[in-house]
Design a protein around this motif. Structure first.
Motif, mmCIF file in Angstrom:
data_model
loop_
_atom_site.group_PDB
_atom_site.id
_atom_site.type_symbol
_atom_site.label_atom_id
_atom_site.label_comp_id
_atom_site.label_asym_id
_atom_site.label_seq_id
_atom_site.Cartn_x
_atom_site.Cartn_y
_atom_site.Cartn_z
ATOM 1 N N VAL A 1 -8.657 -30.581 11.098
ATOM 2 C CA VAL A 1 -7.930 -29.302 11.129
ATOM 3 C C VAL A 1 -8.579 -28.344 10.132
ATOM 4 N N GLN A 2 -8.894 -27.144 10.587
ATOM 5 C CA GLN A 2 -9.543 -26.172 9.704
ATOM 6 C C GLN A 2 -8.511 -25.534 8.787
ATOM 7 N N ASP A 3 -8.846 -25.462 7.525
ATOM 8 C CA ASP A 3 -7.989 -24.795 6.544
ATOM 9 C C ASP A 3 -8.242 -23.300 6.658
ATOM 10 N N ASN A 4 -7.311 -22.581 7.248
ATOM 11 C CA ASN A 4 -7.539 -21.158 7.536
ATOM 12 C C ASN A 4 -7.192 -20.227 6.376
ATOM 13 N N ARG A 5 -6.813 -20.785 5.235
ATOM 14 C CA ARG A 5 -6.413 -19.917 4.116
ATOM 15 C C ARG A 5 -7.578 -19.107 3.555
ATOM 16 N N CYS A 6 -8.816 -19.520 3.856
ATOM 17 C CA CYS A 6 -9.962 -18.789 3.297
ATOM 18 C C CYS A 6 -10.913 -18.298 4.393
ATOM 19 N N MET A 7 -10.448 -18.247 5.629
ATOM 20 C CA MET A 7 -11.359 -17.907 6.731
ATOM 21 C C MET A 7 -11.406 -16.407 7.053
ATOM 22 N N ASP A 8 -10.408 -15.632 6.617
ATOM 23 C CA ASP A 8 -10.394 -14.199 6.929
ATOM 24 C C ASP A 8 -11.415 -13.463 6.061
ATOM 25 N N ARG A 9 -12.181 -12.564 6.676
ATOM 26 C CA ARG A 9 -13.172 -11.779 5.943
ATOM 27 C C ARG A 9 -13.167 -10.349 6.458
ATOM 28 N N ARG A 10 -13.464 -9.405 5.576
ATOM 29 C CA ARG A 10 -13.499 -7.994 5.976
ATOM 30 C C ARG A 10 -14.448 -7.245 5.042
ATOM 31 N N PHE A 11 -14.697 -5.976 5.364
ATOM 32 C CA PHE A 11 -15.477 -5.119 4.476
ATOM 33 C C PHE A 11 -14.571 -4.616 3.349
ATOM 34 N N LEU A 12 -15.167 -4.223 2.230
ATOM 35 C CA LEU A 12 -14.385 -3.695 1.113
ATOM 36 C C LEU A 12 -13.606 -2.466 1.570
ATOM 37 N N ILE B 1 -19.284 -17.369 -1.065
ATOM 38 C CA ILE B 1 -18.732 -16.142 -1.660
ATOM 39 C C ILE B 1 -17.815 -15.431 -0.673
ATOM 40 N N GLU B 2 -18.211 -15.384 0.603
ATOM 41 C CA GLU B 2 -17.378 -14.719 1.608
ATOM 42 C C GLU B 2 -16.038 -15.435 1.770
ATOM 43 N N LEU B 3 -16.073 -16.765 1.789
ATOM 44 C CA LEU B 3 -14.821 -17.519 1.902
ATOM 45 C C LEU B 3 -13.971 -17.344 0.645
ATOM 46 N N ALA B 4 -14.605 -17.349 -0.529
ATOM 47 C CA ALA B 4 -13.866 -17.293 -1.792
ATOM 48 C C ALA B 4 -13.242 -15.930 -2.050
ATOM 49 N N THR B 5 -13.904 -14.857 -1.592
ATOM 50 C CA THR B 5 -13.408 -13.500 -1.879
ATOM 51 C C THR B 5 -12.699 -12.854 -0.702
ATOM 52 N N GLY B 6 -13.051 -13.274 0.523
ATOM 53 C CA GLY B 6 -12.492 -12.625 1.715
ATOM 54 C C GLY B 6 -13.268 -11.382 2.126
ATOM 55 N N PHE B 7 -14.409 -11.117 1.450
ATOM 56 C CA PHE B 7 -15.203 -9.922 1.769
ATOM 57 C C PHE B 7 -16.609 -10.312 2.231
ATOM 58 N N TYR B 8 -17.162 -9.479 3.120
ATOM 59 C CA TYR B 8 -18.516 -9.722 3.619
ATOM 60 C C TYR B 8 -19.546 -9.484 2.522
ATOM 61 N N THR B 9 -20.651 -10.226 2.610
ATOM 62 C CA THR B 9 -21.815 -9.991 1.759
ATOM 63 C C THR B 9 -22.831 -9.186 2.559
#
Length: 400
Positions: free
Chosen positions: A160-171, A196-204
């Motif tokens: 099962v994928q842990d979705n708590r860190c899967m959302d990402r967006r631009f600043l 970094i993208e998973l940890a912050t939720g923002f794109y690199t």
């Protein structure tokens, strides 16, 4: 391949499994030398020399589709830390993993005759492993498996994928600082971006444009590196002008022997492919080492000299202690690290950016002359780091 036991038989046969279902035999009956290494013993006729794997990375161990995480002390507030539970009089690893998978939890914890499910959280971070023997109570439903106890839980990660860190967006607003994610090619930059993208939720973002990385989900790849919409910028540049255009940098350094081979594989086999043996045996490899090895050293030296606010991260430390190192990296990016999100990243850390280990070279491609030159570069970088009161390069950079 993640099995716990290896059995060597008849000098040339290899068997793998999670259990040993056979009585002990006299060691003298394992009397055949290994075909590939005569000084070692590889069982005998209908006799197995059994080895138990002590994996450097326990997360590599699997049980079916589940990944073994280890033995852990029962957390305080266990019903909050592991909110789903089910008594299982005929407990087995499969039964508990299946139950937690059905309940859509990424963790399955076996507690004797109770199966518990949940997420990695600050209540149950999976950072303090206990001796596996404390969990070695036999399963009631499967004679050759361990199922933990009420006090010491045996933990597996489900599919099962842990979705708590899967959302990402631009600043949401343009960044006031340009932060480089700087590394020599082959040092794990793409993997670090994934983390970094998973940890912050923002794109690199990237100093370059790589269509294959864009298609893999790095949506910041198409943005101009100065757009200000991404949390940091991948770059392999090492010129003074390019370095000084960034306000801060995470400098990722990797063992040059590993980095050179990784970049050679990428150059001739793609991001997760491999160079053909003809390239390693031909003129390409010596030419590549001659050109790229000096750059490995000058890349680090230039960033230390010209970079503003440089945070040095060793690739090896990031692999060994991802939580602590990623926390440092996120801190430099100016974002408050959400610990539950970082714990989620630990469970999703590999992504799709890992070369399969199935095609490792069967020989050492480095000649003594190459090693002598590269050792000199390692010493130079080590001295430069220590001059800035930073820890030097890890010990394993130096060849055995």
């Amino acid at each position: 391949r993640g099995y716990l036991y290896a059995g060597l038989e008849f000098g040339a046969e290899c068997y793998c499994g999670h259990k040993v279902q056979a009585p002990n035999a006299s060691e003298s009956e394992c009397n055949m030398g290994c075909k590939g290494e005569r000084s070692s013993t590889c069982g005998g006729a209908n006799r197995l020399s059994i080895y138990r794997l002590e994996l450097a990375q326990e997360s590599a161990r699997r049980y079916g589709s589940a990944i073994f995480r280890g033995c852990f002390r029962r957390p305080d507030n266990v019903s909050i830390a592991l909110p789903a539970s089910q008594p299982m009089p005929n407990m087995s690893v499969d039964k508990c993993v299946d139950f937690c998978t059905e309940k859509e939890f990424p963790l399955s914890a076996l507690a004797g005759t109770v199966c518990r499910c949940g997420f990695p959280t600050t209540l149950f971070p999976l950072h303090e492993r206990e001796d596996e023997q404390l969990c070695a109570q036999r399963c009631t439903g499967e004679e050759f498996e361990s199922c933990g106890t009420a006090e010491f839980l045996l933990v597996y990660q489900t599919q099962v994928q842990d979705n708590r860190c899967m959302d990402r967006r631009f600043l949401p607003t343009r960044s006031k600082q340009l932060v480089a994610l700087a590394s020599f090619p082959g040092a794990g930059n793409t993997w670090a971006r994934h983390l970094i993208e998973l940890a912050t939720g923002f794109y690199t973002g990237s100093y370059y444009f790589d269509g294959s990385l864009y298609n893999k989900g790095f949506k910041g790849e198409r943005d101009h590196w100065r757009s200000g919409r991404t949390i940091c910028i991948k770059t392999h540049e090492s010129g003074q002008k390019e370095i000084e255009s960034f306000d801060a940098a995470i400098l990722l350094i990797r063992n040059p022997y590993k980095a050179l081979m990784a970049e050679f594989n990428r150059k001739y086999g793609g991001h997760i492919g491999f160079a053909a043996h003809a390239h390693w045996r031909g003129k390409e490899w010596p030419e590549f080492v001659a050109n790229y090895a000096p750059w490995w050293a000058t890349h680090t030296l230039d960033w230390l000299r010209f970079g503003r606010r440089v945070l040095v991260v060793h690739f090896e430390d990031l692999k060994r202690d991802l939580f602590a190192q990623l926390k440092r990296m996120v801190g430099l990016l100016g974002i408050a690290a959400c610990e539950d999100r970082l714990l989620c990243v630990e469970g999703q850390k590999d992504g799709n950016f890992k070369r399969s280990g199935l095609r490792k070279l069967e020989y050492d491609p480095y000649t003594p002359e190459m090693r002598k030159v590269i050792s000199g570069y390692i010493r130079t970088v080590d001295a430069a780091l220590k001059l800035r009161n930073l820890s030097g390069v890890p010990d394993d950079y130096y060849p055995r």
